[in-house]
Design a protein around this motif. Structure first.
Motif, PDB file in Angstrom:
ATOM      1  N   GLY A   1       0.771  -1.265   0.243  1.00 24.62           N
ATOM      2  CA  GLY A   1       0.224   0.326  -0.752  1.00 24.62           C
ATOM      3  C   GLY A   1       0.741   1.052  -0.193  1.00 24.62           C
ATOM      4  N   ILE A   2       2.072   1.235  -0.170  1.00 17.88           N
ATOM      5  CA  ILE A   2       3.063   2.551  -0.252  1.00 17.88           C
ATOM      6  C   ILE A   2       2.486   2.664  -1.988  1.00 17.88           C
ATOM      7  CG2 ILE A   2       5.217   3.122   0.095  1.00 17.88           C
ATOM      8  CD1 ILE A   2       5.214  -0.560   1.213  1.00 17.88           C
ATOM      9  N   GLU A   3       2.831   4.229  -1.681  1.00 23.31           N
ATOM     10  CA  GLU A   3       2.317   5.337  -2.381  1.00 23.31           C
ATOM     11  C   GLU A   3       3.764   5.057  -3.001  1.00 23.31           C
ATOM     12  OE1 GLU A   3       1.007   6.970  -5.961  1.00 23.31           O
ATOM     13  OE2 GLU A   3       0.193   6.441  -4.793  1.00 23.31           O
ATOM     14  N   GLN A   4       4.170   4.623  -4.624  1.00 17.17           N
ATOM     15  CA  GLN A   4       6.110   4.038  -5.016  1.00 17.17           C
ATOM     16  C   GLN A   4       6.513   5.038  -4.975  1.00 17.17           C
ATOM     17  OE1 GLN A   4       7.058   1.217  -7.239  1.00 17.17           O
ATOM     18  NE2 GLN A   4       7.960   2.532  -8.414  1.00 17.17           N
TER      19      GLN A   4
ATOM     20  N   SER B   1       9.611  -9.161   7.590  1.00 19.77           N
ATOM     21  CA  SER B   1      11.021  -9.308   6.407  1.00 19.77           C
ATOM     22  C   SER B   1       9.913  -9.615   5.390  1.00 19.77           C
ATOM     23  CB  SER B   1      11.645  -9.901   6.742  1.00 19.77           C
ATOM     24  OG  SER B   1      10.718 -11.365   7.160  1.00 19.77           O
ATOM     25  N   GLY B   2      11.163  -9.691   3.993  1.00 17.93           N
ATOM     26  CA  GLY B   2      10.856 -10.111   2.842  1.00 17.93           C
ATOM     27  C   GLY B   2       9.963  -8.576   1.996  1.00 17.93           C
ATOM     28  N   ARG B   3      10.083  -8.436   1.035  1.00 15.62           N
ATOM     29  CA  ARG B   3       9.676  -7.253   0.189  1.00 15.62           C
ATOM     30  C   ARG B   3       8.364  -7.261   0.261  1.00 15.62           C
ATOM     31  NH1 ARG B   3      13.173  -7.735  -3.501  1.00 15.62           N
ATOM     32  NH2 ARG B   3      12.108  -6.014  -4.848  1.00 15.62           N
ATOM     33  N   VAL B   4       8.016  -5.542   0.208  1.00 14.53           N
ATOM     34  CA  VAL B   4       6.862  -5.109   0.441  1.00 14.53           C
ATOM     35  C   VAL B   4       6.602  -4.416  -0.792  1.00 14.53           C
ATOM     36  CG1 VAL B   4       7.527  -3.762   2.726  1.00 14.53           C
ATOM     37  CG2 VAL B   4       8.133  -3.058   0.425  1.00 14.53           C
ATOM     38  N   GLN B   5       5.122  -4.231  -1.301  1.00 12.11           N
ATOM     39  CA  GLN B   5       4.687  -3.739  -2.589  1.00 12.11           C
ATOM     40  C   GLN B   5       4.122  -2.335  -2.326  1.00 12.11           C
ATOM     41  OE1 GLN B   5       3.610  -6.133  -5.054  1.00 12.11           O
ATOM     42  NE2 GLN B   5       3.363  -3.898  -6.573  1.00 12.11           N
ATOM     43  N   ALA B   6       4.464  -1.084  -3.092  1.00 12.97           N
ATOM     44  CA  ALA B   6       4.125  -0.776  -3.626  1.00 12.97           C
ATOM     45  C   ALA B   6       3.257  -0.266  -4.690  1.00 12.97           C
ATOM     46  CB  ALA B   6       5.656   0.866  -4.095  1.00 12.97           C
ATOM     47  N   PHE B   7       2.311   0.431  -5.037  1.00 16.60           N
ATOM     48  CA  PHE B   7       1.295   1.421  -5.539  1.00 16.60           C
ATOM     49  C   PHE B   7       2.218   2.177  -6.279  1.00 16.60           C
ATOM     50  CE2 PHE B   7      -0.361  -1.764  -3.371  1.00 16.60           C
ATOM     51  CZ  PHE B   7      -1.340  -2.681  -4.051  1.00 16.60           C
ATOM     52  N   ASP B   8       0.886   2.832  -7.329  1.00 19.19           N
ATOM     53  CA  ASP B   8       1.212   3.834  -8.003  1.00 19.19           C
ATOM     54  C   ASP B   8      -0.730   4.088  -8.381  1.00 19.19           C
ATOM     55  OD1 ASP B   8       1.135   5.967  -9.955  1.00 19.19           O
ATOM     56  OD2 ASP B   8       1.269   4.630 -11.858  1.00 19.19           O
ATOM     57  N   HIS B   9      -0.800   5.025  -6.850  1.00 15.63           N
ATOM     58  CA  HIS B   9      -2.443   5.195  -6.826  1.00 15.63           C
ATOM     59  C   HIS B   9      -3.094   3.794  -6.358  1.00 15.63           C
ATOM     60  CE1 HIS B   9      -5.610   7.409  -5.991  1.00 15.63           C
ATOM     61  NE2 HIS B   9      -6.921   6.803  -6.905  1.00 15.63           N
TER      62      HIS B   9
ATOM     63  N   ASP C   1      -2.877   1.084  -8.443  1.00 11.20           N
ATOM     64  CA  ASP C   1      -2.005   0.096  -8.805  1.00 11.20           C
ATOM     65  C   ASP C   1      -0.940   0.006  -8.634  1.00 11.20           C
ATOM     66  OD1 ASP C   1      -4.028   0.097 -11.111  1.00 11.20           O
ATOM     67  OD2 ASP C   1      -3.429   1.968 -12.174  1.00 11.20           O
ATOM     68  N   LYS C   2      -0.861  -1.741  -8.850  1.00  8.33           N
ATOM     69  CA  LYS C   2       0.282  -2.704  -8.036  1.00  8.33           C
ATOM     70  C   LYS C   2       1.647  -1.883  -8.806  1.00  8.33           C
ATOM     71  CE  LYS C   2      -1.101  -7.074  -6.306  1.00  8.33           C
ATOM     72  NZ  LYS C   2      -0.298  -8.190  -5.867  1.00  8.33           N
ATOM     73  N   ALA C   3       2.750  -1.499  -7.823  1.00 10.16           N
ATOM     74  CA  ALA C   3       3.678  -1.003  -8.998  1.00 10.16           C
ATOM     75  C   ALA C   3       5.364  -2.065  -8.776  1.00 10.16           C
ATOM     76  CB  ALA C   3       4.365   0.570  -8.682  1.00 10.16           C
ATOM     77  N   ASP C   4       6.108  -1.497  -8.159  1.00  9.85           N
ATOM     78  CA  ASP C   4       7.243  -2.557  -8.399  1.00  9.85           C
ATOM     79  C   ASP C   4       6.671  -2.838  -6.673  1.00  9.85           C
ATOM     80  OD1 ASP C   4       8.345  -2.333 -10.149  1.00  9.85           O
ATOM     81  OD2 ASP C   4       8.620   0.064  -9.812  1.00  9.85           O
ATOM     82  N   THR C   5       7.939  -3.737  -6.388  1.00  9.74           N
ATOM     83  CA  THR C   5       7.987  -4.560  -4.781  1.00  9.74           C
ATOM     84  C   THR C   5       9.841  -4.310  -4.829  1.00  9.74           C
ATOM     85  OG1 THR C   5       9.472  -6.158  -5.575  1.00  9.74           O
ATOM     86  CG2 THR C   5       6.728  -6.519  -5.158  1.00  9.74           C
ATOM     87  N   PHE C   6       9.711  -4.219  -2.964  1.00  8.68           N
ATOM     88  CA  PHE C   6      11.409  -3.398  -2.788  1.00  8.68           C
ATOM     89  C   PHE C   6      11.826  -4.724  -0.921  1.00  8.68           C
ATOM     90  CE2 PHE C   6       9.356   0.050  -4.698  1.00  8.68           C
ATOM     91  CZ  PHE C   6      10.647   0.309  -5.626  1.00  8.68           C
ATOM     92  N   ALA C   7      12.703  -4.620  -1.861  1.00  4.03           N
ATOM     93  CA  ALA C   7      13.890  -5.409  -0.235  1.00  4.03           C
ATOM     94  C   ALA C   7      13.348  -4.443   0.803  1.00  4.03           C
ATOM     95  CB  ALA C   7      14.703  -6.295  -0.558  1.00  4.03           C
ATOM     96  N   VAL C   8      13.134  -5.672   1.914  1.00  7.08           N
ATOM     97  CA  VAL C   8      13.311  -5.208   3.398  1.00  7.08           C
ATOM     98  C   VAL C   8      14.541  -5.085   4.028  1.00  7.08           C
ATOM     99  CG1 VAL C   8      12.438  -5.077   5.926  1.00  7.08           C
ATOM    100  CG2 VAL C   8      10.297  -5.321   3.441  1.00  7.08           C
TER     101      VAL C   8
END
Length: 177
Positions: A11-14, A38-46, A48-55
């Protein structure tokens, strides 16, 4: 300087994560992604799913003493999830207790409402948080960037992605020696 970026699992605004992250890194500081899981977090563009990022570290592993500042990216779901996690709320609150700068954009002040650190502070956010901030004892203003030093630390806030350039410049000014 080492800067913690606190985010939920999703739910992070990328752009509210990546623009400040790049600004911090380009200025020679060390950004670190902290999350309850831990793992990866899911970012969003408003919405819509965008990229994931490593914690880099979980909230349980990270110690506020090890960081010079905290950045709270927005997105509607991100701070709403963080405010339901006691350890994440305590992590954010610790930066206030330690007198360290905190920068929050868009919906991110929801986490600070939950941490009960806004009493007597003036800040901005996405407009829908106005009532929550006021009920938490803060004063809401509609400004591109608001810097508040009326407390134990410096609090930097912005309203939305369109404010990111000013938000990043203000954050970097706070991190300058």
């Amino acid at each position: 300087m080492k800067v913690a970026f606190l985010v939920a699992k999703e739910g992070i605004e990328q752009v509210e994560l990546t623009d400040p992250w790049k600004a911090v890194a380009d200025a020679g500081h060390t950004p670190e992604l902290v999350s309850p899981e831990s793992g990866r977090v899911q970012a969003f563009d408003h919405l819509d799913k965008a990229d994931t990022f490593a914690v880099d570290r979980t909230v349980g592993e990270a110690r506020p003493d090890d960081y010079d500042a905290l950045v709270l990216p927005g997105g509607v779901a991100n701070p709403d999830a963080l405010r339901m996690d006691e350890d994440a709320v305590a992590f954010a609150k610790a930066f206030f207790d330690l007198g360290k700068p905190v920068a929050a954009i868009c919906h991110a002040p929801w986490t600070l409402v939950e941490a009960d650190v806004l009493r007597g502070r003036t800040l901005t956010s996405w407009p829908s948080l106005r009532t929550d901030i006021t009920n938490a004892g803060g004063t809401w203003v509609d400004e591109q960037v608001k810097v508040c030093t009326a407390g134990p630390n410096t609090l930097i806030t912005s309203r939305k992605p369109d404010d990111l350039k000013a938000f990043c410049e203000t954050l970097l000014g706070e991190l300058a020696p």
